[in-house]
Design a protein around this motif. Structure first.
Motif, mmCIF file in Angstrom:
data_model
loop_
_atom_site.group_PDB
_atom_site.id
_atom_site.type_symbol
_atom_site.label_atom_id
_atom_site.label_comp_id
_atom_site.label_asym_id
_atom_site.label_seq_id
_atom_site.Cartn_x
_atom_site.Cartn_y
_atom_site.Cartn_z
ATOM 1 N N LEU A 11 71.767 63.152 78.376
ATOM 2 C CA LEU A 11 72.417 62.008 79.172
ATOM 3 C C LEU A 11 73.529 61.999 79.926
ATOM 4 C CD1 LEU A 11 71.910 59.634 75.694
ATOM 5 C CD2 LEU A 11 70.318 59.958 77.720
ATOM 6 N N THR A 12 73.666 63.265 80.356
ATOM 7 C CA THR A 12 74.808 63.347 81.366
ATOM 8 C C THR A 12 74.699 62.516 82.546
ATOM 9 O OG1 THR A 12 74.653 65.689 80.581
ATOM 10 C CG2 THR A 12 75.960 65.137 82.708
ATOM 11 N N GLY A 13 75.861 61.790 82.980
ATOM 12 C CA GLY A 13 76.083 61.001 83.868
ATOM 13 C C GLY A 13 75.561 59.610 83.555
ATOM 14 N N LYS A 14 75.179 59.003 82.375
ATOM 15 C CA LYS A 14 74.784 57.881 81.978
ATOM 16 C C LYS A 14 75.968 57.133 81.185
ATOM 17 C CE LYS A 14 70.384 58.211 83.039
ATOM 18 N NZ LYS A 14 69.742 57.378 84.224
ATOM 19 N N THR A 15 76.057 56.074 81.432
ATOM 20 C CA THR A 15 77.058 55.338 80.636
ATOM 21 C C THR A 15 76.487 54.182 79.767
ATOM 22 O OG1 THR A 15 78.469 55.226 82.570
ATOM 23 C CG2 THR A 15 79.033 53.459 80.773
ATOM 24 N N ALA A 16 76.976 54.165 78.409
ATOM 25 C CA ALA A 16 76.323 53.455 77.424
ATOM 26 C C ALA A 16 77.214 52.499 76.657
ATOM 27 C CB ALA A 16 75.803 54.557 76.216
ATOM 28 N N GLU A 32 76.390 60.224 68.660
ATOM 29 C CA GLU A 32 75.321 60.680 69.250
ATOM 30 C C GLU A 32 74.972 60.720 70.695
ATOM 31 O OE1 GLU A 32 71.847 63.355 68.756
ATOM 32 O OE2 GLU A 32 73.498 62.837 67.212
ATOM 33 N N LEU A 33 75.267 59.523 71.110
ATOM 34 C CA LEU A 33 74.993 59.565 72.825
ATOM 35 C C LEU A 33 76.085 60.570 73.387
ATOM 36 C CD1 LEU A 33 74.189 55.630 73.093
ATOM 37 C CD2 LEU A 33 72.625 57.611 72.644
ATOM 38 N N ALA A 34 77.349 60.369 72.924
ATOM 39 C CA ALA A 34 78.424 61.044 73.381
ATOM 40 C C ALA A 34 78.040 62.493 73.503
ATOM 41 C CB ALA A 34 79.566 60.654 72.871
ATOM 42 N N LEU A 35 77.403 63.121 72.202
ATOM 43 C CA LEU A 35 77.041 64.312 72.372
ATOM 44 C C LEU A 35 75.952 64.728 73.059
ATOM 45 C CD1 LEU A 35 76.849 64.916 68.096
ATOM 46 C CD2 LEU A 35 78.446 66.077 69.929
ATOM 47 N N ALA A 36 75.038 63.831 73.637
ATOM 48 C CA ALA A 36 74.046 63.923 74.553
ATOM 49 C C ALA A 36 74.560 64.112 75.828
ATOM 50 C CB ALA A 36 73.043 62.861 74.286
ATOM 51 N N PHE A 78 83.881 50.332 84.928
ATOM 52 C CA PHE A 78 82.797 51.279 84.884
ATOM 53 C C PHE A 78 81.492 51.413 85.931
ATOM 54 C CE2 PHE A 78 84.832 50.793 80.667
ATOM 55 C CZ PHE A 78 85.155 52.385 80.652
ATOM 56 N N GLY A 79 81.617 50.232 86.661
ATOM 57 C CA GLY A 79 80.668 49.979 87.585
ATOM 58 C C GLY A 79 79.248 49.577 86.825
ATOM 59 N N GLY A 80 79.274 49.183 85.710
ATOM 60 C CA GLY A 80 78.011 48.868 84.682
ATOM 61 C C GLY A 80 77.598 50.181 83.959
ATOM 62 N N ILE A 81 76.512 49.932 83.305
ATOM 63 C CA ILE A 81 75.974 50.894 82.140
ATOM 64 C C ILE A 81 74.507 50.965 82.509
ATOM 65 C CG2 ILE A 81 77.486 49.937 80.592
ATOM 66 C CD1 ILE A 81 75.235 48.328 79.232
ATOM 67 N N SER A 242 66.415 58.476 76.053
ATOM 68 C CA SER A 242 66.402 59.567 77.161
ATOM 69 C C SER A 242 65.289 59.820 78.007
ATOM 70 C CB SER A 242 66.373 60.903 76.182
ATOM 71 O OG SER A 242 65.113 61.102 75.474
ATOM 72 N N PRO A 243 65.423 60.480 78.978
ATOM 73 C CA PRO A 243 63.917 60.676 79.813
ATOM 74 C C PRO A 243 62.797 61.110 78.961
ATOM 75 C CG PRO A 243 66.060 61.567 80.777
ATOM 76 C CD PRO A 243 66.348 61.411 79.460
ATOM 77 N N ALA A 244 63.008 61.693 78.001
ATOM 78 C CA ALA A 244 61.864 62.093 77.303
ATOM 79 C C ALA A 244 60.774 60.866 76.903
ATOM 80 C CB ALA A 244 62.143 62.954 75.885
ATOM 81 N N ALA A 245 61.467 59.713 76.660
ATOM 82 C CA ALA A 245 60.694 58.425 76.049
ATOM 83 C C ALA A 245 60.497 57.606 77.355
ATOM 84 C CB ALA A 245 61.696 58.066 75.157
ATOM 85 N N GLY A 246 60.631 58.139 78.784
ATOM 86 C CA GLY A 246 60.503 57.430 79.571
ATOM 87 C C GLY A 246 59.368 56.449 80.038
ATOM 88 N N TYR A 247 58.196 56.607 79.051
ATOM 89 C CA TYR A 247 57.177 55.708 79.057
ATOM 90 C C TYR A 247 56.888 54.785 78.057
ATOM 91 C CZ TYR A 247 52.301 54.503 80.387
ATOM 92 O OH TYR A 247 51.153 53.706 80.844
ATOM 93 N N LEU A 248 58.049 54.943 77.318
ATOM 94 C CA LEU A 248 58.012 53.898 76.048
ATOM 95 C C LEU A 248 58.785 52.713 76.157
ATOM 96 C CD1 LEU A 248 58.812 56.396 73.126
ATOM 97 C CD2 LEU A 248 56.439 55.473 73.955
ATOM 98 N N THR A 249 58.018 51.310 75.977
ATOM 99 C CA THR A 249 58.723 50.357 76.172
ATOM 100 C C THR A 249 58.018 49.209 75.242
ATOM 101 O OG1 THR A 249 59.764 48.579 77.591
ATOM 102 C CG2 THR A 249 57.554 48.985 78.237
ATOM 103 N N GLY A 250 58.593 48.028 74.867
ATOM 104 C CA GLY A 250 58.076 47.221 74.108
ATOM 105 C C GLY A 250 57.709 47.115 72.655
#
Length: 264
Positions: A11-16, A32-36, A78-81, A242-250
């Motif tokens: 998750l480098t470069g992401k803001t949560a 956990e998100l920080a570790l990522a 932060f310019g958003g999340i 994460s990108p690994a779950a990029g096709y998951l929603t709903g």
């Protein structure tokens, strides 16, 4: 040509933003998100004791003005999340069934477990949609699918409403670059759960071990034989954002050690 992806949970470069992120499941998710690799902002009513590597913003999300101020500070500083974890919530109403619950009980539970998430989504989504590839996770509960009338009626109803809202929102936003998912923990070792067990034991005048056994029996027990650790919930959340779950929603993901006695 087949589409292939690597199992990438970086998750480098992401803001949560993690609401209710100073203790229990929320803190475990923030860590956990920080570790990522994510830059993590946490909000709660009160500042955590001790040092924290996460940026803290005080907010009571049962108040509309606090949600507005929280979103404004995040966008300005932060310019958003990219990632929003709506974790704030809890069981605050008494047990005993419908006759023990006043209008105020119902309103308070809905504000905390449903409206708080709705208003924060509304505040932050305009900016999130401009970024694309953003994610909202609503932390619900298996109570939303298995209410116990004598223990958590209003809480269960508020979480069921959150599940429905989350599904509808995911459909609206799927083509706009925002994924929306729901995580429903079962019994988890957190301070609120420990307090709930203690209070129940006191009300029944029984030892805490017996109180826990009685509570788990009402839900059908936990096949894995133990409660979840907050870090186990956090691990699932890391994957889902994460990108690994990029096709998951709903979807709704129960993390309950197999306790829900249903197929779907």
């Amino acid at each position: 040509m087949a589409h292939t992806t690597k199992f990438n949970t970086d998750l480098t470069g992401k803001t949560a933003l993690v609401t209710g992120g100073t203790k229990g499941i929320g803190k475990a998710i923030a860590d956990e998100l920080a570790l990522a690799g994510a830059r993590v902002i946490v909000s709660a009513r009160n500042k955590p004791t001790g040092d924290s590597e996460h940026h803290f913003i005080a907010a009571d999300l049962t108040k509309a003005e606090d949600a507005t101020l929280l979103a404004r500070e995040i966008n300005e500083k932060f310019g958003g999340i990219d990632i929003l974890i709506n974790n704030v919530g809890g069981l605050t109403t008494p047990g005993g069934g419908f006759s023990t619950l006043t209008d105020k009980h119902w309103e308070d539970e809905l504000q905390l477990n449903l409206i708080a998430a709705i208003r924060l989504d509304r505040e932050l989504l305009p900016q999130m949609m401009t970024r694309k590839d953003t994610v909202i996770i609503h932390i619900s509960s298996i109570a939303g699918r298995q209410a116990l009338w004598n223990l958590n009626l209003a809480y269960a109803v508020s979480k069921a409403a959150l599940n429905s809202y989350s599904k509808a929102l995911s459909t609206e936003l799927a083509a706009k670059g925002v994924r929306v998912l729901t995580v429903s923990p079962g019994a988890t070792k957190t301070p609120p759960m420990e307090k709930f067990i203690t209070d129940y034991a006191s009300s029944q005048n029984i030892p805490e071990e017996e109180a826990l056994a009685q509570l788990l029996k009402q839900t059908g027990g936990i096949p894995m034989g133990r409660m979840a650790e907050p870090e186990e919930v956090a691990s699932l959340v890391r994957y889902l954002v994460s990108p690994a779950a990029g096709y998951l929603t709903g979807s709704i993901y129960a993390i309950d050690g197999g306790s829900l006695p249903v197929v779907s």
